[in-house]
Design a protein around this motif. Structure first.
Motif, PDB file in Angstrom:
ATOM      1  N   SER A 152       0.810  -1.211   0.000  1.00 29.68           N
ATOM      2  CA  SER A 152       0.000   0.000   0.000  1.00 29.68           C
ATOM      3  C   SER A 152       0.847   1.267   0.000  1.00 29.68           C
ATOM      4  CB  SER A 152      -0.929   0.004   1.225  1.00 29.68           C
ATOM      5  OG  SER A 152      -0.179  -0.063   2.420  1.00 29.68           O
ATOM      6  N   ALA A 153       2.115   1.138   0.379  1.00 25.02           N
ATOM      7  CA  ALA A 153       2.978   2.330   0.426  1.00 25.02           C
ATOM      8  C   ALA A 153       3.265   2.868  -0.969  1.00 25.02           C
ATOM      9  CB  ALA A 153       4.282   2.009   1.150  1.00 25.02           C
ATOM     10  N   ASP A 154       3.664   1.986  -1.877  1.00 22.09           N
ATOM     11  CA  ASP A 154       3.964   2.433  -3.251  1.00 22.09           C
ATOM     12  C   ASP A 154       2.926   1.950  -4.257  1.00 22.09           C
ATOM     13  OD1 ASP A 154       4.475  -0.246  -3.446  1.00 22.09           O
ATOM     14  OD2 ASP A 154       6.643  -0.054  -3.708  1.00 22.09           O
ATOM     15  N   LYS A 159       6.462 -10.156  -5.544  1.00 21.74           N
ATOM     16  CA  LYS A 159       6.416 -11.614  -5.510  1.00 21.74           C
ATOM     17  C   LYS A 159       6.434 -12.142  -4.082  1.00 21.74           C
ATOM     18  CE  LYS A 159       8.682 -12.179 -10.015  1.00 21.74           C
ATOM     19  NZ  LYS A 159       9.848 -12.753 -10.725  1.00 21.74           N
ATOM     20  N   GLU A 160       7.086 -11.405  -3.170  1.00 20.86           N
ATOM     21  CA  GLU A 160       7.199 -11.860  -1.789  1.00 20.86           C
ATOM     22  C   GLU A 160       6.486 -10.902  -0.853  1.00 20.86           C
ATOM     23  OE1 GLU A 160       9.781 -10.550  -3.399  1.00 20.86           O
ATOM     24  OE2 GLU A 160      10.819 -12.244  -4.328  1.00 20.86           O
ATOM     25  N   SER A 161       6.122 -11.431   0.342  1.00 25.35           N
ATOM     26  CA  SER A 161       5.455 -10.602   1.340  1.00 25.35           C
ATOM     27  C   SER A 161       6.377  -9.512   1.870  1.00 25.35           C
ATOM     28  CB  SER A 161       4.967 -11.474   2.498  1.00 25.35           C
ATOM     29  OG  SER A 161       6.067 -12.165   3.105  1.00 25.35           O
ATOM     30  N   ALA A 162       7.693  -9.711   1.707  1.00 23.90           N
ATOM     31  CA  ALA A 162       8.656  -8.696   2.145  1.00 23.90           C
ATOM     32  C   ALA A 162       8.778  -7.554   1.144  1.00 23.90           C
ATOM     33  CB  ALA A 162      10.031  -9.336   2.355  1.00 23.90           C
ATOM     34  N   HIS A 163       8.035  -7.660   0.038  1.00 24.06           N
ATOM     35  CA  HIS A 163       8.022  -6.619  -0.996  1.00 24.06           C
ATOM     36  C   HIS A 163       9.423  -6.354  -1.545  1.00 24.06           C
ATOM     37  CE1 HIS A 163       4.286  -5.069   1.345  1.00 24.06           C
ATOM     38  NE2 HIS A 163       3.983  -6.107   0.565  1.00 24.06           N
TER      39      HIS A 163
END
Length: 329
Positions: A152-154, A159-163
């Protein structure tokens, strides 16, 4: 009626000059007569007799060529033979295009679809045996769903939950956020939620508190409250202070609970006012403050009056005042 092919040899009408003069025939139109002994020729017109016809003064080869042209023109009525022409005497239209034989024309028909356009890119879709468009001809987003994690930030997918690794958005495809189950569609520049009609504020938008068009969930409200904890007054039961004043019993503190200042008697202090003079706690009645209007009727009893201290004497006009000293017995 079908044309007939005749295998013939053509010989010009001929005789000696004397015989032509003797017979003096009328030649048919364009019929050729030749004097065998002189080699001269005449062309008939269907009216004039031989003797009155003028001799042909041109080239014999040209005359023969003219005859050949006439014969060629007659072949136009022969089956399978078309007369050559540079230009049609009357121009005709083919599919609305004027054609007079002077140039080639290209005929197009906008009412029909070319076979090469059917089921091809930039063309038209076809139908299968069930009357439906085959999946191979449908846009990719109809059967392409990409799973990932929305940040939601960018406002991008990863692909991963760690963005860590971004997923490049493709126009028209559907994306599912594995963390929330929210479905998004990439419109070409940004991902737009299509699973919830409400536009929920992101965490960063909730903290900023500047967008008045998005909805706040309970979780987002808690985030805002926790973020502003340093600027808001904590609950009284946990902080022991209120309104920037400490609780206590001494001067300059805020009372709470059963503070004796709320229930015990207190000695008043300060300057008096009204009918009193002096200061609390021992003020006195001011001089001249007890006036007749301030004394209630029958308020002064006998106990408050000494013998002969109060005498009421009323003498009216015409009365006689008698002083009686009493009787001595």
């Amino acid at each position: 009626m079908a044309n007939k092919t005749l295998n013939v040899r053509i010989s010009l009408f001929g005789a000696t000059a004397a015989k032509w003069t003797e017979k003096n025939p009328v030649l048919l139109v364009d019929e050729i007569g030749r004097e065998r002994d002189t080699g001269k020729i005449k062309f008939g017109d269907g009216i004039t007799a031989w003797k009155d016809l003028a001799y042909f003064g041109g080239d014999m080869d040209a005359a023969i060529s003219a005859v050949q042209d006439k014969l060629t023109a007659l072949q136009g009525s022969k089956e399978g033979v078309v007369k050559a022409a540079d230009k049609l005497a009357t121009a005709r239209k083919i599919n609305g295009i004027t054609f007079d034989g002077t140039k080639d024309i290209t005929i197009t028909d906008d009412t029909k679809i070319a076979l090469t356009k059917m089921g091809a890119a930039g063309g038209v879709a076809t139908l299968d045996d069930t009357g439906h468009i085959p999946a191979s001809q449908l846009p990719s987003f109809v059967d392409d769903i990409i799973e990932g994690y929305f940040n939601s930030a960018d406002k991008l997918f990863y692909k991963e939950s760690a963005h860590t690794n971004k997923i490049t958005g493709e126009s028209g495809k559907i994306y599912t956020d594995l963390a929330t189950g929210t479905i998004y569609r990439f419109g070409g520049t940004t991902f737009v939620s299509i699973s919830n009609p409400l536009d929920i504020a992101s965490e960063s938008e909730a903290k900023a508190g500047t967008d008045d068009t998005k909805a706040m969930t309970p979780k987002k409200v808690k985030i805002v409250v926790d973020t502003m904890a340093g600027t808001l007054e904590p609950k009284i039961t946990s902080k022991g202070t209120a309104f920037n004043k400490n609780f206590g019993t001494e001067a300059g503190t805020v009372t709470e609970g059963n503070n004796p200042r709320l229930s015990d008697a207190r000695t008043p202090k300060g300057t008096t006012g009204g009918d009193f003079t002096g200061s609390y706690p021992n003020p006195t009645i001011g001089a001249g403050k007890v006036t007749t209007p301030k004394i209630a009727d029958n308020a002064v009893t006998d106990a408050k009056i000494t013998a002969l201290s109060v005498m009421k004497l009323q003498i009216n006009a015409g009365d006689t005042l008698i002083l009686d000293g009493g009787t001595i017995e």
